[in-house]
Design an enzyme around this catalytic site. Structure first.
Site, PDB file in Angstrom:
ATOM      1  N   CYS A  84       0.809  -1.227   0.000  1.00  0.00           N
ATOM      2  CA  CYS A  84       0.000   0.000   0.000  1.00  0.00           C
ATOM      3  C   CYS A  84       0.840   1.275   0.000  1.00  0.00           C
ATOM      4  CB  CYS A  84      -0.945  -0.005   1.186  1.00  0.00           C
ATOM      5  SG  CYS A  84      -1.841  -1.543   1.364  1.00  0.00           S
TER       6      CYS A  84
ATOM      7  N   ASN B 155     -10.055  -0.576   1.089  1.00  0.00           N
ATOM      8  CA  ASN B 155      -8.595  -0.485   0.974  1.00  0.00           C
ATOM      9  C   ASN B 155      -8.164  -1.040  -0.388  1.00  0.00           C
ATOM     10  OD1 ASN B 155      -5.839  -0.866   1.108  1.00  0.00           O
ATOM     11  ND2 ASN B 155      -5.843  -1.655   3.197  1.00  0.00           N
TER      12      ASN B 155
ATOM     13  N   HIS C 205      -3.475   6.825   3.232  1.00  0.00           N
ATOM     14  CA  HIS C 205      -3.885   5.521   2.714  1.00  0.00           C
ATOM     15  C   HIS C 205      -5.232   5.169   3.354  1.00  0.00           C
ATOM     16  CE1 HIS C 205      -4.120   1.438   1.652  1.00  0.00           C
ATOM     17  NE2 HIS C 205      -3.651   0.930   2.775  1.00  0.00           N
TER      18      HIS C 205
HETATM   19  N1  COA Z   1     -17.914  -8.658  11.056  1.00  0.00           N
HETATM   20  C1  COA Z   1     -18.277  -8.917  12.309  1.00  0.00           C
HETATM   21  N2  COA Z   1     -17.398  -9.222  13.268  1.00  0.00           N
HETATM   22  C2  COA Z   1     -16.088  -9.254  12.931  1.00  0.00           C
HETATM   23  C3  COA Z   1     -15.654  -8.997  11.639  1.00  0.00           C
HETATM   24  C4  COA Z   1     -16.621  -8.686  10.659  1.00  0.00           C
HETATM   25  N3  COA Z   1     -16.316  -8.418   9.389  1.00  0.00           N
HETATM   26  N4  COA Z   1     -14.312  -9.088  11.605  1.00  0.00           N
HETATM   27  C5  COA Z   1     -13.916  -9.409  12.846  1.00  0.00           C
HETATM   28  N5  COA Z   1     -14.996  -9.522  13.648  1.00  0.00           N
HETATM   29  C6  COA Z   1     -15.031  -9.850  15.055  1.00  0.00           C
HETATM   30  C7  COA Z   1     -13.792 -10.573  15.522  1.00  0.00           C
HETATM   31  O1  COA Z   1     -13.898 -11.945  15.233  1.00  0.00           O
HETATM   32  C8  COA Z   1     -13.805 -10.273  16.997  1.00  0.00           C
HETATM   33  O2  COA Z   1     -14.700 -11.163  17.609  1.00  0.00           O
HETATM   34  P1  COA Z   1     -14.322 -11.883  18.975  1.00  0.00           P
HETATM   35  O3  COA Z   1     -14.089 -10.750  19.948  1.00  0.00           O
HETATM   36  O4  COA Z   1     -15.499 -12.706  19.258  1.00  0.00           O
HETATM   37  O5  COA Z   1     -13.070 -12.642  18.672  1.00  0.00           O
HETATM   38  C9  COA Z   1     -14.436  -8.887  17.080  1.00  0.00           C
HETATM   39  O6  COA Z   1     -15.075  -8.672  15.831  1.00  0.00           O
HETATM   40  C10 COA Z   1     -13.447  -7.763  17.339  1.00  0.00           C
HETATM   41  O7  COA Z   1     -12.331  -7.981  16.550  1.00  0.00           O
HETATM   42  P2  COA Z   1     -11.108  -7.015  16.611  1.00  0.00           P
HETATM   43  O8  COA Z   1      -9.998  -7.615  15.841  1.00  0.00           O
HETATM   44  O9  COA Z   1     -10.867  -6.557  18.019  1.00  0.00           O
HETATM   45  O10 COA Z   1     -11.720  -5.771  15.834  1.00  0.00           O
HETATM   46  P3  COA Z   1     -11.020  -4.407  15.575  1.00  0.00           P
HETATM   47  O11 COA Z   1     -11.816  -3.342  16.176  1.00  0.00           O
HETATM   48  O12 COA Z   1      -9.552  -4.448  15.881  1.00  0.00           O
HETATM   49  O13 COA Z   1     -11.138  -4.286  13.995  1.00  0.00           O
HETATM   50  C11 COA Z   1      -9.917  -4.592  11.963  1.00  0.00           C
HETATM   51  C12 COA Z   1     -10.578  -5.272  13.151  1.00  0.00           C
HETATM   52  C13 COA Z   1      -9.369  -5.655  11.046  1.00  0.00           C
HETATM   53  C14 COA Z   1     -10.984  -3.801  11.230  1.00  0.00           C
HETATM   54  C15 COA Z   1      -8.806  -3.645  12.469  1.00  0.00           C
HETATM   55  O14 COA Z   1      -7.963  -4.346  13.351  1.00  0.00           O
HETATM   56  C16 COA Z   1      -7.986  -3.065  11.369  1.00  0.00           C
HETATM   57  O15 COA Z   1      -8.469  -2.318  10.542  1.00  0.00           O
HETATM   58  N6  COA Z   1      -6.675  -3.355  11.346  1.00  0.00           N
HETATM   59  C17 COA Z   1      -5.795  -2.836  10.315  1.00  0.00           C
HETATM   60  C18 COA Z   1      -5.989  -3.617   9.069  1.00  0.00           C
HETATM   61  C19 COA Z   1      -5.382  -2.953   7.863  1.00  0.00           C
HETATM   62  O16 COA Z   1      -5.383  -1.765   7.740  1.00  0.00           O
HETATM   63  N7  COA Z   1      -4.891  -3.771   6.928  1.00  0.00           N
HETATM   64  C20 COA Z   1      -4.383  -3.338   5.686  1.00  0.00           C
HETATM   65  C21 COA Z   1      -3.062  -2.667   5.828  1.00  0.00           C
HETATM   66  S1  COA Z   1      -2.518  -2.001   4.335  1.00  0.00           S
END
Ligand code: COA
Length: 328
Positions: free
Chosen positions: A113, A283, A253
């Protein structure tokens, strides 16, 4: 040193729209969860038969038209992508063929990215050394092709698209002022596609284990991003002797709205100055920052003379920032 900037710009998104409601039909998720945790409402997916080079070629043609140049005028194509059409050969050479840029040398940059920022930085250097006068820089991805569509943690985040910039000499006082590139190397599945390369060649077993799809530790990436984005932006500002309070528009980004808000807060840049289109495309990796620039241009929000900062992070883990005064 020549003033190097952008002579023409173009963007392209494929027609297929994938909404949060569409995702609700595939995995246990909700529009509410995706919207509040990421800011994404919908994304675009390449249609059948469309490869990354096709998206790139469409954006490139628009950038050339915007610059008032012919494909033969381009001496080099730099394509930032981590989702090329083929494992081997470079994707930029496919673009060269598709747009008829017969005089251009071609190479790809794989910095995920951060790729568009890296590519603009390399392009600027090659023009400043006098090696080339007109370079086409493209950020293009078809991430949708490499997603495990049963993995709600990762797959809902990504989309496809392309952006393209013709780089060349611009008038005094305009163009790229400074840039910063950084990398924090990891080898632990923080963000990668494990199989299909030389370390883990594709086998039937690895395909069945879904190791050919994108894997990600969202929490680790999130923690990295909220530090890397402000750090890179401050470093670029320092190198260019730019006061960040004078930035007109920040183009981050578009990975997660919460990451963007945290970064803007650390930079003390108000959200009114931060360009957002994550709700439309999700993204799109190396295309993301350029798609934001493209939309800002179409809306008339980005204008000649604006001081802008681009900032990004991605797999690697790479990160970077670039500051320029818009020259079109
Ligand atoms: N729908 C519903 N629930 C979801 C889900 C979805 N699409 N994706 C994950 N969950 C659940 C998880 O399983 C977790 O459940 P649990 O507590 O029972 O295990 C819960 O939601 C919380 O997950 P968590 O990982 O704490 O959520 P978060 O607030 O950290 O958000 C991301 C997750 C992936 C959105 C976030 O971590 C993120 O954006 N990270 C950066 C990713 C990124 O930018 N990647 C590309 C880089 S170029």
């Amino acid at each position: 040193m020549e003033n190097v900037g952008i002579l023409g710009f173009g963007k392209y998104v494929p027609e297929r729209v994938m909404t949060n409601a569409d995702w609700e039909k595939l995995v246990d998720t909700s529009d509410e969860w995706i919207t509040t945790r990421t800011g994404i409402k919908e994304r675009r997916y390449a249609v059948d038969g469309q490869g990354t080079s096709d998206l790139a070629a469409e954006a490139a043609k628009k950038a050339l038209a915007d610059a008032g140049l012919n494909p033969e005028d381009i001496e080099l194509i730099i394509l930032a992508t981590c989702t090329p059409d083929y494992r081997v050969q470079n994707c930029s050479s496919l673009v060269q063929k598709k747009i008829g840029a017969v005089n251009a040398a071609c190479f790809d940059i794989q910095a995920a990215c951060s790729g568009f920022i890296y590519s603009l930085t390399v392009g600027r250097s090659l023009i400043q050394t006098g090696m080339y006068k007109k370079i086409l820089v493209i950020g293009a991805e078809s991430v949708s092709r490499l997603l495990d569509m049963t993995d709600r943690n990762t797959a809902i985040l990504f989309g496809d698209g392309a952006c393209a910039a013709v780089m060349g000499e611009v008038e005094e006082g305009y163009g790229i002022i400074s840039s910063y590139m950084g990398t924090e190397g990891v080898d632990d599945g923080t963000l990668r596609i494990k199989a299909g390369g030389t370390m883990y060649p594709a086998t039937v077993e690895r395909v069945l284990n879904k190791e050919i799809y994108l894997e990600m530790n969202g929490t680790d990436v999130f923690k990295f991003a909220v530090k890397a984005l402000p750090f890179a932006t401050k470093e670029a500002a320092k190198k260019g002797n730019v006061d960040l309070s004078t930035i007109d528009i920040l183009f981050p980004h578009q990975a997660n709205l919460r990451i963007i808000e945290a970064a803007a807060k650390r930079l003390r840049i108000p959200m009114e100055k931060v360009y957002l289109n994550i709700h439309k495309y999700g993204n799109t990796s190396a295309a993301s920052i350029g798609l934001a620039i493209g939309d800002a241009l179409e809306e008339g929000r980005l204008k000649k003379g604006d001081l802008i900062a681009l900032t990004g992070f991605g797999a690697g883990l790479t990160y970077g920032s670039l500051i320029m005064r818009w020259s079109k």
